[in-house]
Scaffold this motif. Structure first.
Motif, PDB file in Angstrom:
ATOM      1  N   VAL A 166       0.854  -1.183   0.000  1.00 53.30           N
ATOM      2  CA  VAL A 166       0.000   0.000   0.000  1.00 53.30           C
ATOM      3  C   VAL A 166       0.897   1.243   0.000  1.00 53.30           C
ATOM      4  O   VAL A 166       1.766   1.380   0.851  1.00 53.30           O
ATOM      5  N   THR A 167       0.673   2.121  -0.980  1.00 48.36           N
ATOM      6  CA  THR A 167       1.460   3.351  -1.104  1.00 48.36           C
ATOM      7  C   THR A 167       0.536   4.557  -0.950  1.00 48.36           C
ATOM      8  O   THR A 167      -0.518   4.613  -1.603  1.00 48.36           O
ATOM      9  N   VAL A 168       0.928   5.496  -0.096  1.00 47.03           N
ATOM     10  CA  VAL A 168       0.124   6.691   0.160  1.00 47.03           C
ATOM     11  C   VAL A 168       1.013   7.917  -0.033  1.00 47.03           C
ATOM     12  O   VAL A 168       2.071   8.029   0.610  1.00 47.03           O
ATOM     13  N   HIS A 169       0.607   8.823  -0.917  1.00 47.82           N
ATOM     14  CA  HIS A 169       1.318  10.088  -1.102  1.00 47.82           C
ATOM     15  C   HIS A 169       0.739  11.100  -0.112  1.00 47.82           C
ATOM     16  O   HIS A 169      -0.339  11.652  -0.325  1.00 47.82           O
ATOM     17  N   MET A 170       1.466  11.339   0.957  1.00 48.42           N
ATOM     18  CA  MET A 170       0.997  12.227   2.003  1.00 48.42           C
ATOM     19  C   MET A 170       1.141  13.702   1.587  1.00 48.42           C
ATOM     20  O   MET A 170       1.970  14.033   0.736  1.00 48.42           O
ATOM     21  N   PRO A 171       0.350  14.588   2.196  1.00 48.67           N
ATOM     22  CA  PRO A 171       0.499  16.028   1.908  1.00 48.67           C
ATOM     23  C   PRO A 171       1.878  16.535   2.316  1.00 48.67           C
ATOM     24  O   PRO A 171       2.575  15.936   3.153  1.00 48.67           O
ATOM     25  N   LYS A 172       2.270  17.676   1.757  1.00 47.16           N
ATOM     26  CA  LYS A 172       3.588  18.233   2.021  1.00 47.16           C
ATOM     27  C   LYS A 172       3.753  18.718   3.459  1.00 47.16           C
ATOM     28  O   LYS A 172       4.880  18.891   3.929  1.00 47.16           O
ATOM     29  N   VAL A 173       2.634  18.929   4.165  1.00 45.93           N
ATOM     30  CA  VAL A 173       2.714  19.453   5.536  1.00 45.93           C
ATOM     31  C   VAL A 173       2.938  18.337   6.554  1.00 45.93           C
ATOM     32  O   VAL A 173       2.913  18.592   7.757  1.00 45.93           O
ATOM     33  N   VAL A 174       3.164  17.099   6.091  1.00 41.89           N
ATOM     34  CA  VAL A 174       3.413  15.972   6.997  1.00 41.89           C
ATOM     35  C   VAL A 174       4.919  15.739   7.077  1.00 41.89           C
ATOM     36  O   VAL A 174       5.527  15.230   6.136  1.00 41.89           O
ATOM     37  N   PRO A 175       5.570  16.110   8.175  1.00 48.11           N
ATOM     38  CA  PRO A 175       7.031  15.911   8.283  1.00 48.11           C
ATOM     39  C   PRO A 175       7.408  14.495   8.697  1.00 48.11           C
ATOM     40  O   PRO A 175       8.440  13.973   8.297  1.00 48.11           O
ATOM     41  N   ASN A 176       6.579  13.875   9.546  1.00 47.09           N
ATOM     42  CA  ASN A 176       6.895  12.526  10.020  1.00 47.09           C
ATOM     43  C   ASN A 176       5.631  11.882  10.573  1.00 47.09           C
ATOM     44  O   ASN A 176       4.574  12.519  10.673  1.00 47.09           O
ATOM     45  N   MET A 177       5.764  10.622  10.953  1.00 48.12           N
ATOM     46  CA  MET A 177       4.627   9.881  11.508  1.00 48.12           C
ATOM     47  C   MET A 177       5.136   8.740  12.360  1.00 48.12           C
ATOM     48  O   MET A 177       6.291   8.306  12.236  1.00 48.12           O
ATOM     49  N   ASN A 178       4.266   8.244  13.212  1.00 49.23           N
ATOM     50  CA  ASN A 178       4.584   7.114  14.082  1.00 49.23           C
ATOM     51  C   ASN A 178       3.429   6.129  13.995  1.00 49.23           C
ATOM     52  O   ASN A 178       2.362   6.342  14.580  1.00 49.23           O
ATOM     53  N   LEU A 179       3.630   5.055  13.229  1.00 49.17           N
ATOM     54  CA  LEU A 179       2.569   4.089  12.963  1.00 49.17           C
ATOM     55  C   LEU A 179       2.957   2.716  13.502  1.00 49.17           C
ATOM     56  O   LEU A 179       4.139   2.418  13.691  1.00 49.17           O
ATOM     57  N   THR A 180       1.935   1.891  13.714  1.00 50.62           N
ATOM     58  CA  THR A 180       2.151   0.528  14.200  1.00 50.62           C
ATOM     59  C   THR A 180       1.361  -0.442  13.324  1.00 50.62           C
ATOM     60  O   THR A 180       0.124  -0.461  13.379  1.00 50.62           O
ATOM     61  N   PRO A 181       2.040  -1.240  12.509  1.00 53.41           N
ATOM     62  CA  PRO A 181       1.330  -2.240  11.706  1.00 53.41           C
ATOM     63  C   PRO A 181       1.188  -3.554  12.472  1.00 53.41           C
ATOM     64  O   PRO A 181       2.081  -3.945  13.228  1.00 53.41           O
ATOM     65  N   THR A 182       0.052  -4.218  12.309  1.00 53.17           N
ATOM     66  CA  THR A 182      -0.115  -5.543  12.910  1.00 53.17           C
ATOM     67  C   THR A 182       0.562  -6.620  12.079  1.00 53.17           C
ATOM     68  O   THR A 182       0.740  -7.736  12.547  1.00 53.17           O
ATOM     69  N   GLN A 183       0.933  -6.278  10.853  1.00 54.64           N
ATOM     70  CA  GLN A 183       1.634  -7.224   9.983  1.00 54.64           C
ATOM     71  C   GLN A 183       2.466  -6.447   8.983  1.00 54.64           C
ATOM     72  O   GLN A 183       2.091  -5.379   8.505  1.00 54.64           O
ATOM     73  N   GLY A 184       3.624  -6.993   8.636  1.00 51.34           N
ATOM     74  CA  GLY A 184       4.497  -6.344   7.667  1.00 51.34           C
ATOM     75  C   GLY A 184       5.255  -5.181   8.279  1.00 51.34           C
ATOM     76  O   GLY A 184       5.366  -5.037   9.503  1.00 51.34           O
ATOM     77  N   SER A 185       5.764  -4.318   7.417  1.00 52.41           N
ATOM     78  CA  SER A 185       6.541  -3.170   7.861  1.00 52.41           C
ATOM     79  C   SER A 185       6.221  -1.979   6.966  1.00 52.41           C
ATOM     80  O   SER A 185       5.743  -2.137   5.848  1.00 52.41           O
ATOM     81  N   TYR A 186       6.494  -0.780   7.482  1.00 50.06           N
ATOM     82  CA  TYR A 186       6.218   0.420   6.703  1.00 50.06           C
ATOM     83  C   TYR A 186       7.447   1.319   6.696  1.00 50.06           C
ATOM     84  O   TYR A 186       8.310   1.252   7.580  1.00 50.06           O
ATOM     85  N   THR A 187       7.528   2.152   5.659  1.00 54.07           N
ATOM     86  CA  THR A 187       8.575   3.155   5.561  1.00 54.07           C
ATOM     87  C   THR A 187       7.936   4.468   5.128  1.00 54.07           C
ATOM     88  O   THR A 187       6.931   4.478   4.414  1.00 54.07           O
ATOM     89  N   PHE A 188       8.513   5.571   5.587  1.00 48.93           N
ATOM     90  CA  PHE A 188       8.034   6.892   5.189  1.00 48.93           C
ATOM     91  C   PHE A 188       9.222   7.726   4.762  1.00 48.93           C
ATOM     92  O   PHE A 188      10.181   7.895   5.511  1.00 48.93           O
ATOM     93  N   ASP A 189       9.164   8.239   3.532  1.00 45.30           N
ATOM     94  CA  ASP A 189      10.224   9.087   3.004  1.00 45.30           C
ATOM     95  C   ASP A 189       9.854  10.544   3.275  1.00 45.30           C
ATOM     96  O   ASP A 189       8.906  11.062   2.675  1.00 45.30           O
ATOM     97  N   PRO A 190      10.566  11.220   4.161  1.00 45.10           N
ATOM     98  CA  PRO A 190      10.210  12.613   4.485  1.00 45.10           C
ATOM     99  C   PRO A 190      10.457  13.594   3.342  1.00 45.10           C
ATOM    100  O   PRO A 190       9.953  14.711   3.372  1.00 45.10           O
ATOM    101  N   VAL A 191      11.217  13.175   2.336  1.00 49.73           N
ATOM    102  CA  VAL A 191      11.496  14.060   1.194  1.00 49.73           C
ATOM    103  C   VAL A 191      10.361  13.983   0.176  1.00 49.73           C
ATOM    104  O   VAL A 191       9.778  14.997  -0.222  1.00 49.73           O
ATOM    105  N   THR A 192      10.029  12.767  -0.239  1.00 49.46           N
ATOM    106  CA  THR A 192       8.963  12.600  -1.234  1.00 49.46           C
ATOM    107  C   THR A 192       7.573  12.515  -0.606  1.00 49.46           C
ATOM    108  O   THR A 192       6.575  12.534  -1.328  1.00 49.46           O
TER     109      THR A 192
END
Length: 407
Positions: free
Chosen positions: A299-325
């Motif tokens: 699952v890929t989500v293009h977040m708005p530009k005003v989002v600098p970071n996030m803290n998420l917890t998946p019940t399965q798999g792993s996630y990554t967030f690129d603060p640049v893109t």
């Protein structure tokens, strides 16, 4: 027809160019770069760009742009099909169609382009014919060529070029006679906020790997051929037989080739294999829940530009967030319906920044083995003209194309 070909990477660097009739300056690509800047996404660059003296026809495949320069008006789809053949040939020869692979085999690349296009017109585009003309690279062959200076180009004309059947070699005998078919379908869909289907379409292909001795005559029939729309055929297929009986009758080329490509456009025939439960709101907390019953899910989500970071917890798999893109990628993997995964957490907004007016859409990738989502099934494969019994097999794969969920 085609005067020049430029290969451009995602950074906008022209790393390879080939000219046939006359040399065209790289400055013609400035019109392409302007269109690329205006496009919101690399896949939204116009495939045909008109310039004062040329037409630029391009495709985007494997993170590379193939840009051809045309001086006179030609059918654009003709050129686009040829560019896809070039990319597929690189994939077949080098195992991948990437900038590194092309640079490592630049001599073979130029030899292939010289054989595939003669004075600007397509000549030899079948993989098995090209492999007789130009030998695929191996470590031993590369060492011998570097020492002796020998060429990869064959000394004799391919037998397939001398045959009345395109791509079929005359008098060849195989130890194992086999015919295998891959039915690969991609589903493009847009799902609304309520889960209803806004748009759905299936793009499918049947790829063949055939190694049969002699001159076999094959007949491939389907359980439900009326499902298929806009069918595009390999030149070996007898079109009149398809029109009258909806059966694919052909004398096959040797090796790997694409037998047909098709489309299923009736939305009532397109089954949606994935569903998403979402709840995204930009406030102090935001959460999103997803559920899948298929494998290889991303699952890929293009977040708005005003989002600098996030803290998420998946019940399965792993996630990554690129603060640049500002791209959030959740690699779910394989799941079961009994335990649906979810992703919850906190999405931070820049202090003082206004809340985004719209929620981001979700782009989903997945794969389903041994299933054609359209319901297409091969009925049987019959062979005439030869007495031996070949090994036969059919494999089905369904993948996500442009699969988007609005939130």
């Amino acid at each position: 027809m085609i005067q020049s070909l430029f290969l451009i990477n995602c950074s906008g660097d022209i790393f390879l160019e080939k000219h046939w009739k006359s040399v065209v300056s790289q400055s013609v690509c400035d019109y392409f770069f302007e269109a690329q800047e205006k496009a919101a996404d690399v896949e939204n660059v116009p495939p045909v760009i008109s310039t004062p003296h040329h037409y630029l026809i391009s495709i985007y495949q494997d993170k590379l742009f193939f840009v051809s320069v045309i001086q006179t008006e030609v059918p654009p789809l003709f050129v686009i099909e040829f560019l896809h053949r070039v990319a597929d040939t690189f994939q077949d020869y080098f195992g991948e169609c990437s900038e590194a692979a092309i640079k490592d085999n630049v001599v073979i690349v130029y030899e292939l382009l010289e054989e595939m296009l003669d004075n600007g017109f397509p000549l030899a585009t079948e993989s098995n014919i090209l492999k007789e003309l130009i030998k695929p690279p191996t470590i031993l062959r590369s060492v011998v060529s570097s020492i002796t200076g020998s060429s990869n180009v064959g000394d004799t004309l391919p037998t397939g070029q001398l045959s009345n059947i395109p791509g079929h070699q005359v008098g060849i005998e195989y130890t194992n006679n086999e015919a295998y078919f891959d039915v690969v379908e991609e589903i493009d869909a847009i799902l609304g906020k309520s889960g209803s289907t806004v748009f759905a379409e299936i793009q499918g292909v049947i790829d063949a790997c055939i190694k049969l001795s002699g001159m076999p005559n094959l007949s491939l029939s389907f359980m439900n051929p009326r499902l298929l729309d806009d069918v595009s055929f390999h030149p070996c297929i007898r079109f009149k037989c398809w029109e009258s009986e909806r059966v694919l009758s052909f004398i096959p080329p040797d090796g790997n080739f694409r037998l047909i490509s098709y489309r299923v456009s009736s939305q009532n025939l397109v089954a949606i294999p994935a569903y998403v439960k979402h709840s995204i709101s930009f406030k102090e907390n935001s959460s999103s829940k997803y559920g899948k019953t298929i494998e290889g899910i991303t699952v890929t989500v293009h977040m708005p530009k005003v989002v600098p970071n996030m803290n998420l917890t998946p019940t399965q798999g792993s996630y990554t967030f690129d603060p640049v893109t500002k791209v959030l990628t959740w690699d779910v993997g394989k799941i079961t319906p009994q335990k649906l995964p979810s992703l919850k957490g906190l999405v931070n907004l820049q202090s003082g920044a206004p809340k985004p007016e719209e929620n981001p859409s979700l782009n989903i990738q997945f794969k389903i083995q041994q299933l054609a989502i359209s319901g297409l099934k091969v009925n049987r494969l019959d062979m005439y003209g030869e007495k031996y019994k070949p090994f036969k097999g059919v494999k089905y794969v369904t993948k996500a194309g442009k699969f988007q969920v609005r939130t």
